[in-house]
Enzyme design. Sequence first.
Site, PDB file in Angstrom:
ATOM      1  N   LYS A 279      39.583  75.576 -61.343  1.00 46.63           N
ATOM      2  CA  LYS A 279      38.989  76.688 -61.533  1.00 46.63           C
ATOM      3  C   LYS A 279      39.140  77.860 -60.414  1.00 46.63           C
ATOM      4  O   LYS A 279      39.582  79.155 -60.704  1.00 46.63           O
ATOM      5  CB  LYS A 279      37.448  76.976 -61.708  1.00 46.63           C
ATOM      6  CG  LYS A 279      37.141  75.645 -62.901  1.00 46.63           C
ATOM      7  CD  LYS A 279      37.343  76.384 -64.152  1.00 46.63           C
ATOM      8  CE  LYS A 279      36.881  75.393 -65.507  1.00 46.63           C
ATOM      9  NZ  LYS A 279      37.407  76.154 -66.610  1.00 46.63           N
TER      10      LYS A 279
ATOM     11  N   GLU B 299      30.696  83.682 -66.559  1.00 51.28           N
ATOM     12  CA  GLU B 299      30.043  82.661 -67.535  1.00 51.28           C
ATOM     13  C   GLU B 299      30.413  81.217 -66.776  1.00 51.28           C
ATOM     14  O   GLU B 299      31.315  81.038 -66.268  1.00 51.28           O
ATOM     15  CB  GLU B 299      30.249  82.433 -68.780  1.00 51.28           C
ATOM     16  CG  GLU B 299      31.737  81.523 -69.120  1.00 51.28           C
ATOM     17  CD  GLU B 299      32.900  82.199 -68.623  1.00 51.28           C
ATOM     18  OE1 GLU B 299      32.779  83.529 -68.061  1.00 51.28           O
ATOM     19  OE2 GLU B 299      33.607  81.255 -68.618  1.00 51.28           O
TER      20      GLU B 299
ATOM     21  N   SER C 240      41.833  67.463 -62.832  1.00 48.39           N
ATOM     22  CA  SER C 240      41.237  68.681 -62.640  1.00 48.39           C
ATOM     23  C   SER C 240      40.185  68.965 -61.969  1.00 48.39           C
ATOM     24  O   SER C 240      40.100  70.089 -61.161  1.00 48.39           O
ATOM     25  CB  SER C 240      40.857  69.152 -64.171  1.00 48.39           C
ATOM     26  OG  SER C 240      39.874  68.391 -64.430  1.00 48.39           O
TER      27      SER C 240
HETATM   28  C1  PLP Z   1      36.960  69.505 -63.588  1.00 45.43           C
HETATM   29  C2  PLP Z   1      37.000  70.584 -64.787  1.00 45.43           C
HETATM   30  N1  PLP Z   1      38.000  70.013 -65.531  1.00 45.43           N
HETATM   31  C3  PLP Z   1      38.185  70.542 -66.861  1.00 45.43           C
HETATM   32  C4  PLP Z   1      37.097  71.639 -67.102  1.00 45.43           C
HETATM   33  C5  PLP Z   1      37.570  72.192 -68.574  1.00 45.43           C
HETATM   34  O1  PLP Z   1      38.013  73.563 -68.530  1.00 45.43           O
HETATM   35  P1  PLP Z   1      39.488  73.751 -68.943  1.00 45.43           P
HETATM   36  O2  PLP Z   1      39.703  73.124 -70.277  1.00 45.43           O
HETATM   37  O3  PLP Z   1      39.439  75.384 -69.066  1.00 45.43           O
HETATM   38  O4  PLP Z   1      40.384  73.539 -68.085  1.00 45.43           O
HETATM   39  C6  PLP Z   1      36.336  71.993 -66.260  1.00 45.43           C
HETATM   40  C7  PLP Z   1      35.519  73.106 -66.679  1.00 45.43           C
HETATM   41  O5  PLP Z   1      34.223  73.545 -66.175  1.00 45.43           O
HETATM   42  C8  PLP Z   1      36.114  71.425 -65.159  1.00 45.43           C
HETATM   43  O6  PLP Z   1      35.283  71.728 -64.322  1.00 45.43           O
END
Ligand code: PLP
Lengths: 411, 253
Positions: A104, A126, A393
């Site tokens: 993020k 948000e 992620s």
């Molecule tokens: C670690 C992590 N992966 C994935 C996501 C999912 O969001 P996005 O699909 O926008 O990557 C989030 C959302 O808070 C997250 O914290």
Amino acid sequence: MSVALPDTPLSGHATSQVPDAEGRFGEFGRRFVPETLMHALEELTVEYAKAKADPSFQKQLDGLLHTFVGRPNPLYFAERLTHECGGAQIYFKREDLNHTGAHKINNTIGQTLLTLRMGKKRVIAETGAGQHGVATATACARFGLPCVVYMGEEDIRRQKLNVFIMRTMGAEVRPVTSGSRTLRDAINEAMRDWMASVENTHYILGSVVGPHPFPMIVRDFQSVIGKEARAQCLEATGRLPDEVVACVGGGSNSAGMFYPFVDDTNVELTGVEAGGRGPKAGDHASTLTFGNKGILHGTYSYVLQDEDGQTADVHSISAGLDYPGVGPEHAYWKDTGRVRYVNIGDKRALDTVQHVARTEGILPALESSHAIAYALERAKQRNPSDIIVVCLSGRGDKDVNEVARLTGQEL
Amino acid sequence: MAFMPFIAAGDPDLPTTARLLKELAASGADLIEVGFPYSDPIADGPVIQASYTRALAKHVKLKEIFATITGVSREIQAPLVSMVSYAIIFRQGIDAFVQEAKAAGFAGLIVPDLPGDEASGFAALMAKHQMDLIQLVAPTTPPDRAAKILKHATGFVYCIAVAGTTGVRKELAPQLAEMLKSLRTQTTLPLAVGFGISAPDQIHHLKGKADGVIVGSAIVKLLENLASDSSKTDAVLREIGSFAKTLADAAHT
Ligand SMILES: Cc1ncc(COP(=O)(O)O)c(C=O)c1O
């Protein structure tokens, strides 16, 4: 332009040359917001184009990504998981090693620099899991900008650690008590704040959703993930991966991971949605798998809604995937067939957190473990010469309370 | 000046909505806006949002709203206009929605999340069905945007009085008078002011500047107690009727 939206999908070819000037990804995207916000969106589009073309902006961004975020993060060969699966080689793109523990922050640093460029004095955001809220609070603290984060009451309960971190960073966390009290309502509340504050406030949206230009801006700032991963894979293995995998909530880590591979047509791309408890309406958050074309939060994409157009309730074990919409570029990739979307349920995601921790010494976020769970299955079906790259992620520290609760352990 | 009250359909239930529409018409409403409950109304403040939530909690359905309007629209003279999210319209299929709205007796639509830029195709469809598509202009709208928006406007122009959501406010945007003056030179359509209006003195203040006032939250708020206690329905309807009459009188004199 015309509002007569074609119902036929585009024929099977996706290009990276999207969106157009009106914010269209194929038929998807655009702007469906109150007039009060339109001028600010036009202004943001113009300012972003200028920033993108400005080498000093790019240089400042790269510098911060390097020294503050810790980029480039590694592409890691998950050796023991690979051996265990006995198929394709599995690599992790380590977004969990970023400052604040998830992808993020790639976006919030970029948008905070845009905020400063536009001369706006206040930031709102948000958050669902709290990762975007923490990343926004962090970037704002770094630049001395006041920051308000809207967060659903239900998510505040699930993500106490992140709430504490945001407050420590000086952000104000405003509980949202309307509707489902989760991410969807936090976005509504942030938009309402923005309607009244738009002259001096920038809204840092946390995923590739919302009205144009947000899906493009967030994708661009997140594309550093895929750019690095692509170069690192070439360097480590001498070739591109056979398949790239990422989880899809709003779709930002996956969009950033996939986008630099879109024109590499030999690379398979797979997005993993939250399968929740099962395919019954209300039990999952698999928007691209089970949703229909529709409008939510200012964009035209796929959405989970009832026959009247009311947004449906969704469920996922992970607060970051718990969203009834998805970015318009994913809708475009789905309909052109460029990306395949699958889903993984709560139980598999939970088991995978523990399995990856024990096998690789990495504690993934519940969101990311959806992508890993799919990749482990997929690796078994592939040859040992194949390469799968998974976007890890985020790290799982934020989820320890929830994981302990769900597995009957004391913390 | 025209008085245009707003209520949400289905709060507390559709039979009460039907009675309320008649009450408002009898109290001097020149046009009535009927809000279609939506789960994610980003342009609305807490009062209208809560009204939508109450209606949706009782599972009010689109079909039933149209059936109710079909029943009332013939009985009252004031034209009815639907305030409805594009999310709902699109889900039905835009052609199907417009036809149903027309058949139910609506004279026009206000689509708060379909800004002028996106509206040209929809405006053409509305024209084909001889329905008005009311466009909104905000305090944040620069003059060149206003000109573009007015191209597709029919019926009247909805001038948003404050930068923000719906809801009662003491003060209207300082630039409102300027905005009305400038719009006057660009269009011959009537100018109606909404968002934040709740009292006769605000209406007096707009005399000579605007051709109509829209009052929503101040009326909708009076319905709050009915969700839990339907025995008060008659009293609340009377209260709304007399409040509406005060506002109508302020607009009409
Ligand atoms: C670690 C992590 N992966 C994935 C996501 C999912 O969001 P996005 O699909 O926008 O990557 C989030 C959302 O808070 C997250 O914290």
